[in-house]
Write a protein that holds these residues in place. Structure first.
Motif, PDB file in Angstrom:
ATOM      1  N   ARG A  63       4.897  15.494  -2.708  1.00  0.00           N
ATOM      2  CA  ARG A  63       4.109  14.348  -3.166  1.00  0.00           C
ATOM      3  C   ARG A  63       4.194  13.171  -2.192  1.00  0.00           C
ATOM      4  O   ARG A  63       3.194  12.499  -1.921  1.00  0.00           O
TER       5      ARG A  63
ATOM      6  N   ARG B 261       0.819  -1.207   0.000  1.00  0.00           N
ATOM      7  CA  ARG B 261       0.000   0.000   0.000  1.00  0.00           C
ATOM      8  C   ARG B 261       0.854   1.259   0.000  1.00  0.00           C
ATOM      9  O   ARG B 261       0.510   2.255  -0.650  1.00  0.00           O
TER      10      ARG B 261
ATOM     11  N   LYS C 118       2.213   1.661  -3.546  1.00  0.00           N
ATOM     12  CA  LYS C 118       1.149   2.105  -4.454  1.00  0.00           C
ATOM     13  C   LYS C 118       0.782   3.560  -4.200  1.00  0.00           C
ATOM     14  O   LYS C 118       0.579   4.332  -5.152  1.00  0.00           O
ATOM     15  N   ALA C 119       0.702   3.959  -2.927  1.00  0.00           N
ATOM     16  CA  ALA C 119       0.336   5.340  -2.615  1.00  0.00           C
ATOM     17  C   ALA C 119       1.349   6.323  -3.197  1.00  0.00           C
ATOM     18  O   ALA C 119       0.977   7.363  -3.765  1.00  0.00           O
TER      19      ALA C 119
ATOM     20  N   ARG D 217       3.444   5.811  -5.773  1.00  0.00           N
ATOM     21  CA  ARG D 217       3.396   5.809  -7.245  1.00  0.00           C
ATOM     22  C   ARG D 217       2.120   6.459  -7.763  1.00  0.00           C
ATOM     23  O   ARG D 217       2.136   7.140  -8.797  1.00  0.00           O
ATOM     24  N   ASP D 218       1.017   6.271  -7.049  1.00  0.00           N
ATOM     25  CA  ASP D 218      -0.235   6.908  -7.462  1.00  0.00           C
ATOM     26  C   ASP D 218      -0.149   8.427  -7.375  1.00  0.00           C
ATOM     27  O   ASP D 218      -0.897   9.136  -8.057  1.00  0.00           O
ATOM     28  N   GLU D 219       0.757   8.927  -6.524  1.00  0.00           N
ATOM     29  CA  GLU D 219       0.938  10.375  -6.390  1.00  0.00           C
ATOM     30  C   GLU D 219       1.866  10.924  -7.472  1.00  0.00           C
ATOM     31  O   GLU D 219       2.156  12.117  -7.508  1.00  0.00           O
ATOM     32  N   GLY D 220       2.333  10.050  -8.363  1.00  0.00           N
ATOM     33  CA  GLY D 220       3.155  10.484  -9.488  1.00  0.00           C
ATOM     34  C   GLY D 220       4.647  10.387  -9.264  1.00  0.00           C
ATOM     35  O   GLY D 220       5.427  10.955 -10.044  1.00  0.00           O
TER      36      GLY D 220
ATOM     37  N   ALA E 296       1.092  11.717  -0.269  1.00  0.00           N
ATOM     38  CA  ALA E 296       0.684  10.334  -0.546  1.00  0.00           C
ATOM     39  C   ALA E 296       0.367   9.589   0.734  1.00  0.00           C
ATOM     40  O   ALA E 296      -0.654   8.881   0.823  1.00  0.00           O
TER      41      ALA E 296
END
Length: 290
Positions: free
Chosen positions: A150, A9, A12-13, A15-18, A154
């Motif tokens: 970021r 998690r 993923k958090a 990477r999801d934030e860019g 995140a």
């Protein structure tokens, strides 16, 4: 109170934030959990490494050194703005700090000054070490500052925290100065905007309660202002006042001497403790709005 994110998690958090994220060696199981708790987590702490070079900095933060075993954080943010995950679980990064600060982070309200070290922060904070010498001259590239924003956002987004869950090491442990080169108030504002919070989201609302930094040029001989009186009163409260009479509204050599004592209390020395306020030391003094 929050349960730490799983390794999946957290990855993923970020990477999801860019963010570009590198997984270093056995980071998922690299921790100090055998030495104490990792939980409940309450916030994100930002540091600088006092090193240069990505590879050497990541290696140090993963392995630690003879007096402090690694991991020394959870992620290293390099100058290119990329994150290197070096640990998951308890990490040796926060150390002992002010329990009142932890209470404020939990309540997501404005931080009090850190004036004691009575609480272990390692169970309660994610830590990001940012590659910088911490000498006030090593630059902070825009890409690195964006990555700090970021990364902090995140973790906050994943936990449902607001921007007041993000602090600097200097706001936690007396004598620490990191991160040096930008203010945590400015970074929290960036995180607030990224999270889409209203200007006072979760932070108590209303007008600012402390004087913003007026600039170093403001503190010139003969300057008179109620801000200087308020500053002097805060210096006295912090045990740094050198006043025989006062403080008063005029900037004097005694004000400068008192402010130098405050800078030394924060860990500055030499020319960095010259008694002329800078933005970071001013923000930490928290002069009441006048």
């Amino acid at each position: 109170m929050a349960t730490p994110l799983s390794a999946d998690r957290l990855l993923k958090a970020l990477r999801d934030e860019g963010l570009t994220v590198h997984e270093v060696r056995s980071w998922r199981t690299h921790n100090r959990n055998a030495q104490g708790a990792w939980a409940p987590v309450h916030g994100v702490m930002i540091h600088h490494t006092v090193t240069s070079g990505t590879d050497a900095s990541v290696r140090l933060c993963y392995d630690g050194h003879s007096t402090l075993p690694g991991p020394l954080c959870h992620g290293v943010i390099d100058k290119a703005g990329e994150v290197h995950l070096v640990g998951h679980g308890r990490a040796n990064h926060a150390g002992s700090g002010d329990g009142d600060v932890l209470d404020a982070v939990i309540a997501e309200r404005e931080l009090p000054p850190d004036n004691r070290a009575d609480t272990d922060g390692n169970p309660h904070f994610y830590g990001f070490e940012c590659v910088n010498l911490g000498d006030g001259e090593d630059p902070w590239p825009d890409a690195q500052l964006l990555a700090i924003e970021r990364a902090a956002a995140a973790v906050c987004r994943a936990h449902g925290w607001n921007h007041r869950s993000v602090i600097g090491h200097l706001e936690w442990q007396p004598g620490k100065i990191d991160p040096r080169g930008f203010t945590m108030d400015a970074m929290r504002e960036r995180v607030r905007a990224r999270l889409g919070e209203p200007p006072d989201g979760g932070g108590g609302g209303g007008s600012p309660t402390h004087e913003p930094f007026p600039g170093a040029a403001f503190f010139a001989p003969g300057r008179e202002s109620p801000i200087i009186t308020a500053m002097g009163e805060r210096l006295v409260a912090e045990g740094c006042g050198r006043y025989q009479v006062g403080p008063g509204p005029e900037w004097t050599a005694v004000d400068q001497e008192s402010y130098a004592a405050w800078q030394r209390k924060l860990g500055y020395s030499g020319g960095d403790a010259d008694g002329i306020p800078g933005e970071t030391s001013w923000d930490r003094l928290r002069v009441p709005r006048v």
